[in-house]
Design an enzyme around this catalytic site. Sequence first.
Site, PDB file in Angstrom:
ATOM      1  N   GLU A  38      93.162  20.218  26.286  1.00  0.00           N
ATOM      2  CA  GLU A  38      93.632  21.580  26.596  1.00  0.00           C
ATOM      3  C   GLU A  38      94.002  21.698  28.066  1.00  0.00           C
ATOM      4  O   GLU A  38      94.995  22.323  28.420  1.00  0.00           O
ATOM      5  CB  GLU A  38      92.575  22.616  26.228  1.00  0.00           C
ATOM      6  CG  GLU A  38      92.934  24.029  26.620  1.00  0.00           C
ATOM      7  CD  GLU A  38      93.377  24.903  25.469  1.00  0.00           C
ATOM      8  OE1 GLU A  38      94.045  25.910  25.747  1.00  0.00           O
ATOM      9  OE2 GLU A  38      93.054  24.592  24.327  1.00  0.00           O
ATOM     10  N   HIS A  66     107.934  19.893  22.130  1.00  0.00           N
ATOM     11  CA  HIS A  66     108.904  21.001  22.088  1.00  0.00           C
ATOM     12  C   HIS A  66     108.709  21.849  23.334  1.00  0.00           C
ATOM     13  O   HIS A  66     107.589  22.241  23.651  1.00  0.00           O
ATOM     14  CB  HIS A  66     108.674  21.848  20.831  1.00  0.00           C
ATOM     15  CG  HIS A  66     109.371  23.161  20.851  1.00  0.00           C
ATOM     16  ND1 HIS A  66     110.726  23.280  20.668  1.00  0.00           N
ATOM     17  CD2 HIS A  66     108.898  24.416  21.038  1.00  0.00           C
ATOM     18  CE1 HIS A  66     111.059  24.561  20.741  1.00  0.00           C
ATOM     19  NE2 HIS A  66     109.964  25.268  20.967  1.00  0.00           N
ATOM     20  N   LEU A  67     109.790  22.136  24.038  1.00  0.00           N
ATOM     21  CA  LEU A  67     109.760  23.014  25.209  1.00  0.00           C
ATOM     22  C   LEU A  67     110.745  24.148  24.985  1.00  0.00           C
ATOM     23  O   LEU A  67     111.920  24.033  25.322  1.00  0.00           O
ATOM     24  CB  LEU A  67     110.119  22.239  26.488  1.00  0.00           C
ATOM     25  CG  LEU A  67     109.195  21.100  26.890  1.00  0.00           C
ATOM     26  CD1 LEU A  67     109.737  20.380  28.117  1.00  0.00           C
ATOM     27  CD2 LEU A  67     107.784  21.596  27.121  1.00  0.00           C
ATOM     28  N   GLY A  68     110.271  25.221  24.376  1.00  0.00           N
ATOM     29  CA  GLY A  68     111.126  26.370  24.114  1.00  0.00           C
ATOM     30  C   GLY A  68     110.913  27.475  25.126  1.00  0.00           C
ATOM     31  O   GLY A  68     110.078  27.368  26.030  1.00  0.00           O
ATOM     32  N   GLY A  72      97.149  29.169  25.747  1.00  0.00           N
ATOM     33  CA  GLY A  72      96.971  28.400  24.526  1.00  0.00           C
ATOM     34  C   GLY A  72      96.995  29.259  23.283  1.00  0.00           C
ATOM     35  O   GLY A  72      96.406  30.339  23.248  1.00  0.00           O
ATOM     36  N   HIS A 107      89.409  12.751  16.380  1.00  0.00           N
ATOM     37  CA  HIS A 107      88.603  11.812  17.161  1.00  0.00           C
ATOM     38  C   HIS A 107      88.532  10.515  16.365  1.00  0.00           C
ATOM     39  O   HIS A 107      88.009  10.504  15.251  1.00  0.00           O
ATOM     40  CB  HIS A 107      87.214  12.396  17.414  1.00  0.00           C
ATOM     41  CG  HIS A 107      87.263  13.779  17.976  1.00  0.00           C
ATOM     42  ND1 HIS A 107      87.655  14.036  19.276  1.00  0.00           N
ATOM     43  CD2 HIS A 107      87.019  14.983  17.415  1.00  0.00           C
ATOM     44  CE1 HIS A 107      87.626  15.340  19.486  1.00  0.00           C
ATOM     45  NE2 HIS A 107      87.253  15.939  18.371  1.00  0.00           N
ATOM     46  N   VAL A 108      89.053   9.440  16.923  1.00  0.00           N
ATOM     47  CA  VAL A 108      89.188   8.207  16.154  1.00  0.00           C
ATOM     48  C   VAL A 108      88.335   7.045  16.662  1.00  0.00           C
ATOM     49  O   VAL A 108      88.211   6.041  15.971  1.00  0.00           O
ATOM     50  CB  VAL A 108      90.667   7.764  16.048  1.00  0.00           C
ATOM     51  CG1 VAL A 108      91.487   8.817  15.322  1.00  0.00           C
ATOM     52  CG2 VAL A 108      91.264   7.493  17.420  1.00  0.00           C
ATOM     53  N   ARG A 109      87.744   7.176  17.844  1.00  0.00           N
ATOM     54  CA  ARG A 109      86.929   6.088  18.382  1.00  0.00           C
ATOM     55  C   ARG A 109      85.893   6.675  19.335  1.00  0.00           C
ATOM     56  O   ARG A 109      86.205   7.541  20.140  1.00  0.00           O
ATOM     57  CB  ARG A 109      87.809   5.080  19.120  1.00  0.00           C
ATOM     58  CG  ARG A 109      87.043   3.941  19.778  1.00  0.00           C
ATOM     59  CD  ARG A 109      87.953   2.878  20.392  1.00  0.00           C
ATOM     60  NE  ARG A 109      88.368   1.953  19.319  1.00  0.00           N
ATOM     61  CZ  ARG A 109      89.579   1.912  18.788  1.00  0.00           C
ATOM     62  NH1 ARG A 109      90.526   2.720  19.213  1.00  0.00           N
ATOM     63  NH2 ARG A 109      89.866   1.063  17.823  1.00  0.00           N
TER      64      ARG A 109
END
Length: 139
Positions: free
Chosen positions: A63, A106-108, A82, A89-91
Site C-alpha cells: 500500500e 492503469h493510469l487514468g 486507496g 502471500h506465496v513464500r
Amino acid sequence: MIMHTDITPERLNELNQGSAAGHLGIEFTQIGEDYLEARMPVDARTRQPFGLLHGGASVLLAETLGSVAAYACIGEGKIAVGLDINANHVRGVKEGYVYGRATPIHLGKSTHVWEIRITNENQQLVCISRLTMAILDKH
C-alpha cells in the site's frame, strides 16, 4: 518518465518519518521511469508470532509503494487515496529484507491500478499485490 522529477528516495524517506511505514523500517530505494522501489526489514516489527514475515506488513509495504507511486504521478491539486488492495502471500520469510516494486497497470484521470511485487533477498516472489487508487481533487 511518469513520475515527477523532483521526487527522490531521500525526500520520500524524510516524509516517511513518524508514519506507519517509517515505524516498520520501510525505506524507498529507487525511482525509475515507470516504477518505485522500497525495502522493509524482516525483524521484530514485521514478524508474526511464529517468526515469519506478517502478511499485514507485506500489505502495508504494498500500500505504501502503490500510494506513493500514484502520488508521484499526479498533478498539483490532486490527491491519491486507496480504494482496494489484494495480496497473495506465496513464500515465507524469516529474516533479512524484502523488496517491493510498484509498477502501473492503469493510469487514468480518476483511478490508478498498481501491481506491487515483493521479493526476498534471492529475488523469489514473496507476495503479489494489486492496489486501486482513486485520484481526487484536493480541497
